[in-house]
Design a protein around this motif. Sequence first.
Motif, short mmCIF file in Angstrom:
data_model
loop_
_atom_site.label_atom_id
_atom_site.label_comp_id
_atom_site.label_asym_id
_atom_site.label_seq_id
_atom_site.Cartn_x
_atom_site.Cartn_y
_atom_site.Cartn_z
N UNK A 50 0.86 -1.19 0.00
CA UNK A 50 0.00 0.00 0.00
C UNK A 50 0.89 1.23 0.00
N UNK A 51 0.35 2.31 -0.51
CA UNK A 51 1.06 3.59 -0.58
C UNK A 51 0.84 4.35 0.72
N UNK A 52 1.90 4.96 1.25
CA UNK A 52 1.79 5.79 2.45
C UNK A 52 2.58 7.07 2.22
N UNK A 53 1.95 8.22 2.46
CA UNK A 53 2.63 9.51 2.32
C UNK A 53 2.40 10.31 3.60
N UNK A 54 3.42 11.03 4.03
CA UNK A 54 3.28 11.89 5.20
C UNK A 54 4.28 13.03 5.12
N UNK A 55 4.01 14.09 5.87
CA UNK A 55 4.88 15.26 5.90
C UNK A 55 5.92 15.07 6.99
N UNK A 56 7.19 15.09 6.59
CA UNK A 56 8.31 15.03 7.52
C UNK A 56 8.70 16.47 7.81
N UNK B 210 9.61 17.97 3.92
CA UNK B 210 9.31 17.21 2.70
C UNK B 210 8.17 16.23 2.93
N UNK B 211 7.41 16.00 1.87
CA UNK B 211 6.45 14.90 1.87
C UNK B 211 7.26 13.66 1.52
N UNK B 212 7.12 12.61 2.31
CA UNK B 212 7.79 11.33 2.03
C UNK B 212 6.76 10.35 1.50
N UNK B 213 7.13 9.63 0.46
CA UNK B 213 6.29 8.57 -0.07
C UNK B 213 6.96 7.23 0.20
N UNK B 214 6.17 6.27 0.66
CA UNK B 214 6.67 4.94 0.96
C UNK B 214 5.71 3.90 0.40
N UNK C 237 7.06 -3.30 6.87
CA UNK C 237 8.33 -2.70 6.46
C UNK C 237 8.08 -1.84 5.23
N UNK C 238 8.85 -0.76 5.09
CA UNK C 238 8.60 0.16 3.99
C UNK C 238 9.78 0.26 3.04
N UNK C 239 9.46 0.70 1.83
CA UNK C 239 10.46 1.12 0.85
C UNK C 239 10.22 2.62 0.67
N UNK C 240 11.22 3.41 0.97
CA UNK C 240 11.12 4.87 0.82
C UNK C 240 11.34 5.17 -0.67
N UNK C 241 10.28 5.64 -1.34
CA UNK C 241 10.34 5.78 -2.80
C UNK C 241 10.55 7.20 -3.30
N UNK C 242 10.19 8.21 -2.50
CA UNK C 242 10.25 9.57 -3.04
C UNK C 242 10.17 10.60 -1.92
#
Length: 95
Positions: A10-16, A21-25, A47-52
Amino acid sequence: DADFDLSCWKHKAFFNERAGAIEMHLVSLCDQFVKVGNDKFHFKCCETIHTENSNKYTVDGFNELAQQAGFQSVKIWTDPEELFSVHLLKVMKTR
């Protein structure tokens, strides 16, 4: 040459805030192995893969960054709430 089962992610995005920055995982929904070429990777559930990263700047912060890169602000357009901006820049004259 990868065998990602997209239904297991699943896609997860949040503001760091610290990074501005917005991080996409991509988040693994289960324990799984993924093959990419000749390599095999194990992912645990959650577990995540940090994509963007999508970096965010204030208007002043962006202008400062542009100036450091040799550009001068010509015009700035913003939305009514000033959440987004578009900048017209020109190359500064060199001495």
